[in-house]
Design an enzyme around this catalytic site. Structure first.
Site, mmCIF file in Angstrom:
data_model
loop_
_atom_site.group_PDB
_atom_site.id
_atom_site.type_symbol
_atom_site.label_atom_id
_atom_site.label_comp_id
_atom_site.label_asym_id
_atom_site.label_seq_id
_atom_site.Cartn_x
_atom_site.Cartn_y
_atom_site.Cartn_z
ATOM 1 N N GLU A 53 0.982 -1.116 -0.022
ATOM 2 C CA GLU A 53 -0.019 0.089 -0.120
ATOM 3 C C GLU A 53 0.778 1.228 -0.175
ATOM 4 O OE1 GLU A 53 -2.864 2.401 3.065
ATOM 5 O OE2 GLU A 53 -2.616 0.138 3.252
ATOM 6 N N ASP A 64 -4.389 10.366 9.393
ATOM 7 C CA ASP A 64 -3.039 9.902 9.656
ATOM 8 C C ASP A 64 -2.579 10.296 11.171
ATOM 9 O OD1 ASP A 64 -2.741 8.239 7.272
ATOM 10 O OD2 ASP A 64 -2.452 10.366 6.425
ATOM 11 N N TYR A 178 -11.440 -2.085 3.738
ATOM 12 C CA TYR A 178 -10.707 -1.604 4.511
ATOM 13 C C TYR A 178 -11.252 -1.368 6.050
ATOM 14 C CZ TYR A 178 -6.497 1.100 6.580
ATOM 15 O OH TYR A 178 -5.379 1.551 7.164
#
Length: 273
Positions: A53, A64, A178
């Site tokens: 990824e 993040d 995901y």
């Protein structure tokens, strides 16, 4: 008629037949510099990662954690541009065969041009996109472009997702779903939430066959734990931290350690709810 599995789906399926499941390794392009990021990506695949990824550094990475945010800042300061992702994929693809998916915030794709991005990603040898801030009901343009260029499209499911939302995510995704293990930002955690197991069970109950859990996995034991109930374990911050501290050699060793969590044990078997 069910379509044939994509290359990414085939690799995940093979990992689940032959071992506990797949290890998905995340690294940002351009960190700590472009050449090292390419070498690191090749190294983690050779060390045992099944899927790569590649992150596209972005100036406002809301999902993040601090490790990946810092890496993104350094990559951007080093001159990262969108075109570097395609060059990185070409370089990596020349050395290893693992599927490569790009994780990107949607604004970068919009700025480049949705169909142009899909075209250039496919031409470089990429397999698809993970789009954390794009929901399927707003993703018609991307879904159409992905289908046109035979790319996987990975959408996110969260513990807060309704059953209706899960059905939409599963139906719109190709490659894997995901599976967000915690509500919050990325980063290694001491424990992977029970919420991940519950969400994976819900996804399987709704027909998902490839749930990969991300956000918070940092050890081989956590990889092993996740692969008891999911088809893949996604590791990012632990690899980025190793790359920052010790370069390509350190990130390769970390990937090798994590990959040990995918190994089958003679006395255990994988079960899904």
């Amino acid at each position: 008629m069910t379509s044939a599995p994509s290359a990414l789906e085939s690799v995940i399926d093979a990992a689940n037949r032959e071992r506990r499941g797949a290890l998905v390794a995340y690294l940002p392009v351009g960190f700590p510099d472009f050449e090292t990021s390419v070498a690191a990506a090749i190294a983690v695949v050779k060390a045992g990662a099944d899927v790569l990824e590649l992150g596209m550094p972005y100036s406002d990475p809301v999902m993040d954690g601090p490790v990946i945010q810092a890496a993104a800042v350094q990559a951007l300061e080093g001159g990262f541009r969108t075109e570097h992702v395609f060059e990185a994929i070409r370089r990596i693809r020349a050395e290893v065969d693992a599927p490569i998916v790009v994780m990107t915030y949607w604004n970068l794709v919009m700025q480049y041009g949705v169909d142009a991005f899909a075209r250039d990603l496919a031409a470089a040898g990429g397999n698809g996109l993970i789009t954390p801030d794009l929901v399927p009901d707003e993703g018609a343009e991307w879904i159409a472009a992905a289908k046109s260029h035979d790319l996987d499209r990975v959408f996110l499911a969260a513990p807060s997702s309704s059953d209706t939302r899960l059905d939409l995510v599963i139906g719109s995704s190709r490659g894997f779903v995901y599976t967000v293990s915690t509500m919050g930002i990325t980063g290694a955690r001491a424990d992977v939430d029970q919420a991940a197991r519950t969400l994976a069970d819900r996804l399987h109950a709704h027909g998902c066959t490839r749930a990969c859990v991300g956000l918070g996995i940092s050890t081989a034991e956590q990889v092993r734990e996740v692969l008891e109930y999911a088809e893949g374990a996604i590791v990012g911050s632990a690899l980025v931290k190793a790359l920052a501290a010790g370069g390509v050699e350190a990130v390769a060793e970390t990937a090798a350690q994590l990959a040990r969590g995918t190994a089958l044990e003679a006395t255990t078997s994988k079960e899904h709810a």
